[in-house]
Scaffold this active site. Structure first.
Site, PDB file in Angstrom:
ATOM      1  N   ASN A  12       0.867  -1.195   0.000  1.00 21.20           N
ATOM      2  CA  ASN A  12       0.000   0.000   0.000  1.00 21.20           C
ATOM      3  C   ASN A  12       0.896   1.235   0.000  1.00 21.20           C
ATOM      4  O   ASN A  12       1.509   1.558   1.007  1.00 21.20           O
ATOM      5  CB  ASN A  12      -0.889  -0.039   1.255  1.00 21.20           C
ATOM      6  CG  ASN A  12      -1.732   1.212   1.401  1.00 21.20           C
ATOM      7  OD1 ASN A  12      -1.897   1.975   0.448  1.00 21.20           O
ATOM      8  ND2 ASN A  12      -2.277   1.425   2.598  1.00 21.20           N
ATOM      9  N   TRP A  13       0.926   1.898  -1.138  1.00 22.24           N
ATOM     10  CA  TRP A  13       1.831   3.057  -1.276  1.00 22.24           C
ATOM     11  C   TRP A  13       1.223   4.327  -0.703  1.00 22.24           C
ATOM     12  O   TRP A  13       1.863   5.388  -0.719  1.00 22.24           O
ATOM     13  CB  TRP A  13       2.194   3.263  -2.739  1.00 22.24           C
ATOM     14  CG  TRP A  13       2.954   2.108  -3.352  1.00 22.24           C
ATOM     15  CD1 TRP A  13       3.400   0.979  -2.699  1.00 22.24           C
ATOM     16  CD2 TRP A  13       3.346   1.965  -4.718  1.00 22.24           C
ATOM     17  NE1 TRP A  13       4.037   0.139  -3.585  1.00 22.24           N
ATOM     18  CE2 TRP A  13       4.016   0.728  -4.835  1.00 22.24           C
ATOM     19  CE3 TRP A  13       3.195   2.763  -5.855  1.00 22.24           C
ATOM     20  CZ2 TRP A  13       4.536   0.276  -6.044  1.00 22.24           C
ATOM     21  CZ3 TRP A  13       3.703   2.309  -7.059  1.00 22.24           C
ATOM     22  CH2 TRP A  13       4.372   1.079  -7.146  1.00 22.24           C
ATOM     23  N   LYS A  14      -0.023   4.253  -0.293  1.00 27.30           N
ATOM     24  CA  LYS A  14      -0.721   5.402   0.277  1.00 27.30           C
ATOM     25  C   LYS A  14      -0.599   6.618  -0.668  1.00 27.30           C
ATOM     26  O   LYS A  14      -0.516   6.429  -1.883  1.00 27.30           O
ATOM     27  CB  LYS A  14      -0.191   5.701   1.683  1.00 27.30           C
ATOM     28  CG  LYS A  14      -0.151   4.444   2.559  1.00 27.30           C
ATOM     29  CD  LYS A  14       0.007   4.727   4.009  1.00 27.30           C
ATOM     30  CE  LYS A  14       0.232   3.419   4.744  1.00 27.30           C
ATOM     31  NZ  LYS A  14       0.018   3.507   6.172  1.00 27.30           N
ATOM     32  N   HIS A  97      -9.623   0.671   5.575  1.00 31.43           N
ATOM     33  CA  HIS A  97      -8.279   0.898   6.105  1.00 31.43           C
ATOM     34  C   HIS A  97      -8.377   1.878   7.278  1.00 31.43           C
ATOM     35  O   HIS A  97      -9.204   2.795   7.255  1.00 31.43           O
ATOM     36  CB  HIS A  97      -7.383   1.464   5.000  1.00 31.43           C
ATOM     37  CG  HIS A  97      -5.939   1.525   5.394  1.00 31.43           C
ATOM     38  ND1 HIS A  97      -5.444   2.531   6.182  1.00 31.43           N
ATOM     39  CD2 HIS A  97      -4.899   0.688   5.142  1.00 31.43           C
ATOM     40  CE1 HIS A  97      -4.154   2.327   6.388  1.00 31.43           C
ATOM     41  NE2 HIS A  97      -3.797   1.207   5.771  1.00 31.43           N
ATOM     42  N   GLU A  99      -6.781   4.388   8.094  1.00 25.19           N
ATOM     43  CA  GLU A  99      -6.701   5.812   7.751  1.00 25.19           C
ATOM     44  C   GLU A  99      -8.036   6.302   7.182  1.00 25.19           C
ATOM     45  O   GLU A  99      -8.402   7.465   7.380  1.00 25.19           O
ATOM     46  CB  GLU A  99      -5.524   6.045   6.788  1.00 25.19           C
ATOM     47  CG  GLU A  99      -4.203   5.927   7.527  1.00 25.19           C
ATOM     48  CD  GLU A  99      -3.044   5.364   6.713  1.00 25.19           C
ATOM     49  OE1 GLU A  99      -3.075   5.425   5.478  1.00 25.19           O
ATOM     50  OE2 GLU A  99      -2.101   4.844   7.351  1.00 25.19           O
ATOM     51  N   GLU A 169      -5.246  -5.360  11.015  1.00 25.67           N
ATOM     52  CA  GLU A 169      -4.286  -4.260  11.111  1.00 25.67           C
ATOM     53  C   GLU A 169      -4.551  -3.487  12.397  1.00 25.67           C
ATOM     54  O   GLU A 169      -5.412  -2.571  12.405  1.00 25.67           O
ATOM     55  CB  GLU A 169      -4.454  -3.320   9.917  1.00 25.67           C
ATOM     56  CG  GLU A 169      -4.122  -3.963   8.589  1.00 25.67           C
ATOM     57  CD  GLU A 169      -3.528  -2.942   7.642  1.00 25.67           C
ATOM     58  OE1 GLU A 169      -2.381  -3.113   7.239  1.00 25.67           O
ATOM     59  OE2 GLU A 169      -4.205  -1.949   7.326  1.00 25.67           O
ATOM     60  N   GLY A 175       2.181   2.236  10.720  1.00 22.68           N
ATOM     61  CA  GLY A 175       3.056   3.393  10.508  1.00 22.68           C
ATOM     62  C   GLY A 175       3.758   3.877  11.762  1.00 22.68           C
ATOM     63  O   GLY A 175       4.286   4.988  11.790  1.00 22.68           O
ATOM     64  N   SER A 215       3.399  -1.991  10.364  1.00 24.61           N
ATOM     65  CA  SER A 215       4.845  -1.817  10.516  1.00 24.61           C
ATOM     66  C   SER A 215       5.651  -3.067  10.155  1.00 24.61           C
ATOM     67  O   SER A 215       6.670  -3.349  10.784  1.00 24.61           O
ATOM     68  CB  SER A 215       5.178  -1.369  11.948  1.00 24.61           C
ATOM     69  OG  SER A 215       4.636  -0.091  12.198  1.00 24.61           O
ATOM     70  N   GLY A 236       2.773  -1.284   4.333  1.00 20.04           N
ATOM     71  CA  GLY A 236       2.717   0.134   3.993  1.00 20.04           C
ATOM     72  C   GLY A 236       4.112   0.667   3.721  1.00 20.04           C
ATOM     73  O   GLY A 236       4.663   0.512   2.634  1.00 20.04           O
ATOM     74  N   GLY A 237       4.708   1.279   4.751  1.00 22.80           N
ATOM     75  CA  GLY A 237       6.006   1.945   4.615  1.00 22.80           C
ATOM     76  C   GLY A 237       7.059   1.118   3.888  1.00 22.80           C
ATOM     77  O   GLY A 237       7.731   1.624   2.972  1.00 22.80           O
TER      78      GLY A 237
HETATM   79  C1  PEP Z   1      -0.880  -0.057   5.941  1.00 22.03           C
HETATM   80  O1  PEP Z   1      -0.865   0.996   5.328  1.00 22.03           O
HETATM   81  O2  PEP Z   1      -1.845  -0.826   5.813  1.00 22.03           O
HETATM   82  C2  PEP Z   1       0.231  -0.394   6.833  1.00 22.03           C
HETATM   83  C3  PEP Z   1       0.197  -1.534   7.456  1.00 22.03           C
HETATM   84  O3  PEP Z   1       1.253   0.524   6.942  1.00 22.03           O
HETATM   85  P1  PEP Z   1       2.687   0.283   7.648  1.00 22.03           P
HETATM   86  O4  PEP Z   1       3.218  -1.019   7.115  1.00 22.03           O
HETATM   87  O5  PEP Z   1       3.497   1.453   7.274  1.00 22.03           O
HETATM   88  O6  PEP Z   1       2.423   0.182   9.126  1.00 22.03           O
END
Ligand code: PEP
Length: 259
Positions: A12-14, A97, A99, A169, A175, A215, A236-237
């Site tokens: 997920n590049w957000k 999600h 966010e 999640e 994040g 994370s 994500g990151g």
């Molecule tokens: C996500 O965006 O779903 C996520 C898990 O982000 P991160 O890996 O950065 O925590």
């Protein structure tokens, strides 16, 4: 025990990378990520980049996911994009999600409408659920998962459930660099599968794909991938780093070989 399934790794590049940067990054990933029969790799770039990237990728190597969409199929909804418009372009779409829930205040009603819109348009919804730090410290994790599953899956038939992926999640892990422990994840996945069993039966509970996200790094990925009941990762990151994402996909392949 869950049957052996392909591992699913979603990046997920957000709201990162321009269309041009996304295209260059896909090219880089295409050079470093090998096609494995036991791993499905899905990229969720900015909505703007979906069309050009769809023309760029080999779908045996990468599939695409939308990070978001609106649940009506068409109409006077300025600025929105529907699942009907994404049909054929993406195989998956993130729904619920954290966010979207916490920054954009999406509620279970919106989330359930999106799950249904995705399914109606032949797109696999990745229903993201998870508790906040406060809910966790109050011992409410199982209740939150229960309510979010019930809310998100309302009106989804047994047949349609086959299209759905669940991503556990924990909000406090997204994040933040705070990893959930394998025990946290095991307990949550058990609660999720129990709830699916209650709603749809044992076979559905075994077959539904459940991911972990929060994370994840190349250092932590192997532990989650080896956790009983986990079928893959939502990253994500670390999905924005070519070497990290490539390493995570490689670990999923090794996990598949070991299973
Ligand atoms: C996500 O965006 O779903 C996520 C898990 O982000 P991160 O890996 O950065 O925590």
């Amino acid at each position: 025990m869950s049957p052996i399934k392909k591992k699913l790794i979603i990046g997920n590049w957000k709201m990162n990378l321009t269309v041009h940067e996304a295209s260059i990054f896909v090219h880089t990933l295409s050079q470093s990520i090998a096609v494995h029969r036991d791993v499905e790799v899905v990229l969720a770039p900015t909505l703007l980049a979906l069309q050009p990237i769809s023309l760029q990728i080999d779908r045996r190597q990468f599939k695409l996911a939308a990070q978001n969409f609106y649940w009506r199929d068409q109409g006077a909804f300025t600025g929105e994009v529907s699942a009907a418009q994404l049909r054929g372009l993406v195989e998956y779409a993130l729904v619920g999600h954290s966010e979207r829930r916490h920054v954009f205040h999406e509620h279970d009603k919106d989330i359930r409408s999106k799950v249904q819109a995705a399914v109606r348009n032949g797109i696999r919804p990745v229903l993201c659920i998870g508790e906040t730090a406060h809910e966790r410290s109050s011992g409410e994790t199982a209740d939150v998962l229960h309510d979010q599953l019930l809310g998100g899956l309302a009106n989804v038939t047994s047949e349609e459930l086959g299209q759905v992926v669940i991503a556990y999640e924990p909000v406090w892990a997204i994040g933040t660099g705070n990893n959930a422990t394998p025990d946290d994840v095991k307990k949550a996945v058990r609660a999720i599968r129990r709830q699916i069993e209650h709603l749809y039966g044992q076979k559905a509970a075994n077959e539904i794909r459940v991911l972990y996200g929060g994370s994840v790094t190349p250092e932590s990925a192997a532990t989650y991938l080896a956790t009983d009941g986990i079928d893959g990762l939502l990253v994500g990151g670390a999905s924005l780093s070519g070497p990290s994402f490539t390493a995570i996909v490689g670990l999923a392949h090794h996990e598949g070989e070991a299973a």
